[in-house]
Design an enzyme around this catalytic site. Structure first.
Site, PDB file in Angstrom:
ATOM      1  N   LYS A  23       0.932  -1.171  -0.141  1.00  0.00           N
ATOM      2  CA  LYS A  23       0.082  -0.018  -0.108  1.00  0.00           C
ATOM      3  C   LYS A  23       0.915   1.112  -0.142  1.00  0.00           C
ATOM      4  O   LYS A  23       1.695   1.400   0.962  1.00  0.00           O
ATOM      5  CB  LYS A  23      -0.788  -0.040   1.086  1.00  0.00           C
ATOM      6  N   PHE A  24       0.863   2.042  -1.061  1.00  0.00           N
ATOM      7  CA  PHE A  24       1.747   3.034  -1.196  1.00  0.00           C
ATOM      8  C   PHE A  24       1.030   4.329  -0.695  1.00  0.00           C
ATOM      9  O   PHE A  24      -0.264   4.618  -0.580  1.00  0.00           O
ATOM     10  CB  PHE A  24       1.927   3.363  -2.839  1.00  0.00           C
TER      11      PHE A  24
END
Length: 295
Positions: A23-24
């Protein structure tokens, strides 16, 4: 287009029917490639094509009828920089080209919602993922598929090692699941003690607040956030416009003690991160827009 979202979990789910993605920490964006040009939509529904001319140009390499869901990030010093993404998203059309050169954006695509005009949302994630890799994989930066693994142990390795470059956790998806826009069918495991807080006021000028005053879920005492970055100050001014109430309050600011603030009407929520140092600081990650609060 309403996007899919995730519920937070405290431990990593495991199962043969699960897929794991990093998850950026960036800005959610839907990319529409049409015969007449490219359209970029933020999570709120706002059209942000003019703010990201570099990504719009790169997306023109995709065939018409393509729709992607993903995250925009800006890499600085070997890690993602959320404040830089905020600056990009808030850029005026006249400033956007210069910012694109100074802070080039990357797009981590994690779903293919349409290809050749065909709506792929009813298909299982495993099918959409395979088609995403085939379509976007050969392009290379700044458009690329987000990494994915079916191995829970590898996902845990990502979770333990990628935090240093700005990856804030993992998103977990069922491989047999259709894409549910507006629903919370995915799960996310995060590193931080992030959560939502009610915005009860602000310090500084109304048009560009210096900090927000927040009420945390487990504490009725208002606290002052860390100073807002420039893009968040501008956004807070827009979101809170017309919501200032009469009077003045006081709240506790880490390292400063009691400070005066202007109260605002109830109804605005912010996603915040609470530090775990001796004098915890509450950092505003982003303001929640009304569309993001729908179940």
């Amino acid at each position: 287009m309403r996007v899919a979202s995730a519920v937070t979990v405290s431990t990593l789910p495991r199962g043969a029917d699960l897929a794991y993605e990093p998850k950026f920490d960036g800005h959610r964006m839907v990319v529409f490639v049409r015969e007449e040009g490219v359209l970029l939509q933020a999570r709120s529904g706002r059209i942000v094509t003019a703010a990201f001319p570099d990504l719009a140009g790169a997306a023109r390499r995709l065939p018409a009828g393509t729709v992607l869901d993903g995250e925009v990030v800006v890499w600085r010093g070997g890690r993602t920089d959320f404040a830089a993404v905020q600056r990009r998203a808030a850029a005026t059309p006249s400033r956007a080209p210069a910012l694109a050169r100074a802070l080039p954006a990357s797009y981590a695509a994690f779903d293919l919602l349409a290809e050749g005009g065909e709506d792929l949302r009813p298909l299982a994630y495993r099918e959409r993922r395979a088609r995403l890799e085939a379509l976007v994989g050969p392009l290379g930066p700044p458009l690329q598929p987000v990494p994915m693994t079916r191995d829970a142990q590898e996902a845990l390795t990502w979770f333990g090692t990628l935090h240093s470059i700005g990856v804030e956790g993992l998103v977990i998806k069922r491989v047999d699941q259709a894409y549910r826009g507006g629903g919370r069918a995915w799960r996310k495991l995060r590193h931080t003690t992030a959560g939502d807080a009610a915005v009860t006021g602000y310090t500084g000028p109304a048009a560009r607040p210096s900090a927000l005053v927040l009420t945390l879920p487990d504490d009725d005492t208002p606290v002052v956030s860390a100073p807002l970055p420039p893009a968040l100050r501008a956004q807070a001014g827009r979101v809170l416009a017309g919501r200032t109430r009469a009077g003045e309050g006081t709240a506790t600011a880490a390292g400063l003690g009691e400070v005066a603030y202007r109260p605002v009407a109830a109804g605005t929520t912010a996603e915040v991160e609470r530090g775990t140092t001796r004098h915890p600081v509450v950092t505003v990650l982003r303001l929640r827009l009304p569309e993001e609060l729908e179940p």
